[in-house]
Write an enzyme that holds these catalytic residues in place. Sequence first.
Site, PDB file in Angstrom:
ATOM      1  N   LYS A   1       0.843  -1.205   0.000  1.00  0.00           N
ATOM      2  CA  LYS A   1       0.000   0.000   0.000  1.00  0.00           C
ATOM      3  C   LYS A   1       0.873   1.248   0.000  1.00  0.00           C
ATOM      4  O   LYS A   1       2.074   1.173   0.314  1.00  0.00           O
ATOM      5  CB  LYS A   1      -0.902  -0.021   1.241  1.00  0.00           C
ATOM      6  CG  LYS A   1      -0.110  -0.038   2.537  1.00  0.00           C
ATOM      7  CD  LYS A   1      -0.953  -0.561   3.696  1.00  0.00           C
ATOM      8  CE  LYS A   1      -0.147  -0.516   4.983  1.00  0.00           C
ATOM      9  NZ  LYS A   1      -0.772  -1.300   6.048  1.00  0.00           N
TER      10      LYS A   1
ATOM     11  N   TYR B   1      16.830  30.338   5.310  1.00  0.00           N
ATOM     12  CA  TYR B   1      15.810  31.164   5.956  1.00  0.00           C
ATOM     13  C   TYR B   1      16.142  31.395   7.428  1.00  0.00           C
ATOM     14  O   TYR B   1      16.488  30.454   8.152  1.00  0.00           O
ATOM     15  CB  TYR B   1      14.439  30.493   5.856  1.00  0.00           C
ATOM     16  CG  TYR B   1      13.818  30.583   4.481  1.00  0.00           C
ATOM     17  CD1 TYR B   1      13.522  31.825   3.908  1.00  0.00           C
ATOM     18  CD2 TYR B   1      13.528  29.439   3.758  1.00  0.00           C
ATOM     19  CE1 TYR B   1      12.950  31.910   2.647  1.00  0.00           C
ATOM     20  CE2 TYR B   1      12.951  29.514   2.494  1.00  0.00           C
ATOM     21  CZ  TYR B   1      12.666  30.762   1.945  1.00  0.00           C
ATOM     22  OH  TYR B   1      12.105  30.837   0.692  1.00  0.00           O
TER      23      TYR B   1
HETATM   24  C1  LIG Z   1       0.073  -2.132   6.689  1.00  0.00           C
HETATM   25  C2  LIG Z   1      -0.400  -3.447   7.111  1.00  0.00           C
HETATM   26  C3  LIG Z   1       0.487  -4.520   7.300  1.00  0.00           C
HETATM   27  C4  LIG Z   1       1.986  -4.337   7.280  1.00  0.00           C
HETATM   28  O1  LIG Z   1       2.401  -3.849   8.534  1.00  0.00           O
HETATM   29  P1  LIG Z   1       3.906  -3.455   8.873  1.00  0.00           P
HETATM   30  O2  LIG Z   1       3.859  -3.001  10.271  1.00  0.00           O
HETATM   31  O3  LIG Z   1       4.288  -2.378   7.935  1.00  0.00           O
HETATM   32  O4  LIG Z   1       4.733  -4.663   8.671  1.00  0.00           O
HETATM   33  C5  LIG Z   1      -0.043  -5.757   7.576  1.00  0.00           C
HETATM   34  N1  LIG Z   1      -1.390  -5.939   7.692  1.00  0.00           N
HETATM   35  C6  LIG Z   1      -2.266  -4.933   7.558  1.00  0.00           C
HETATM   36  C7  LIG Z   1      -3.706  -5.191   7.724  1.00  0.00           C
HETATM   37  C8  LIG Z   1      -1.807  -3.652   7.281  1.00  0.00           C
HETATM   38  O5  LIG Z   1      -2.682  -2.645   7.168  1.00  0.00           O
END
Ligand SMILES: *Cc1c(COP(=O)(O)O)cnc(C)c1O
Length: 347
Positions: free
Chosen positions: A40, A250
């Site tokens: 994602k 800045y």
């Molecule tokens: C983002 C996510 C993961 C991965 O988690 P990490 O802490 O980045 O390893 C696994 N399962 C779900 C449902 C997630 O939303």
Amino acid sequence: MPPEPPPAALRLGIDTEALRANWLALDRLSGSAATAAAVKADAYGVGVLQAVPVLRDAGCHDFLVAHWSEVASLVEIVDPESISVLHGPMNFGDAAFARATGVRPVINSVAQARLWQESGGGVCDVMVDTGINRLGLPLADLADEAIGALEINVLMSHLASADEDVALNALQRERWTQARRQLKHRRGSLANSAGIALGDAYHGDLTRPGLSLYGGIPRRELEGIIRQVARPQAAIMQVRTIAAGDGVGYNSTFVASGEMRVGTIAMGYADGYLRCWSDRGAMMAAGKCLPVVGRVSMDMTVIDLSHAPELVEGDWVEAEYSLPDAAAASGLSQYELLTILGTRFSR
Ligand SMILES: *Cc1c(COP(=O)(O)O)cnc(C)c1O
């Protein structure tokens, strides 16, 4: 048609060998469970187009995104049946899209279960909320007939505090185990990156790392195993020599105590190199550490080149961006440090 733009003066170096090694290491730690990849948010900012082929070729068969909008780039690279969409269907349009593309929705509520069935049903995943109280089916709804009617591939839950040693971990595992007894499903899944390090009891049939694929180290057990993947790099656009008393950037938060050579690089907070690195971050080149001087601007950052006379305009430098160290130095989470890296990086 405008001509192709010339190459960007900033790029995100992706160590594909480290990415591959990280997935293989997490897969080994997952024991007999298969290992998915959370991709994602454009593979946590690393870039789906860069990361997913590497993960696929390493042997990964399961990919997770949050939004339906994230499916399009992914189905070009991997089998739609290997993709799960965590947010699930909110309306018939979402459900129709799932069916048209062949990806699996993750069902998070009785309402989503009904919607999915009414739109034609088919294989899906289910997220059970065992204590994070975020998104997922409440335990009280497990017995609902709309849930019982689902054809479930992955029955998953998500740990709230896998990066800590707290009682909630075992409690969530127990509730997830109960849910697995209650609902027919093909594969059970509980562990994120940190959860993998909690051991066999948390692995089920499928683990779901994200952060650690990309170099994040949420627990000590993963130190020395997980390697840095994303390396922000930028070109030096201008070099100047300043005198004692001259301010940089800045509000002149840095004032030279003597004559010094400084360089301006093409990376700023709009790229995710945030203002927290003002007067405290550093770049590296040729094995040397080049401290950030003055405030990080939107598109530029100034660095101290006093000890690197060989560096000239057009040369490249790389940010010190090992995620555990950068998180400790900045107060940001390792997740934020990755996902904030912007779209102006060539990847
Ligand atoms: C983002 C996510 C993961 C991965 O988690 P990490 O802490 O980045 O390893 C696994 N399962 C779900 C449902 C997630 O939303």
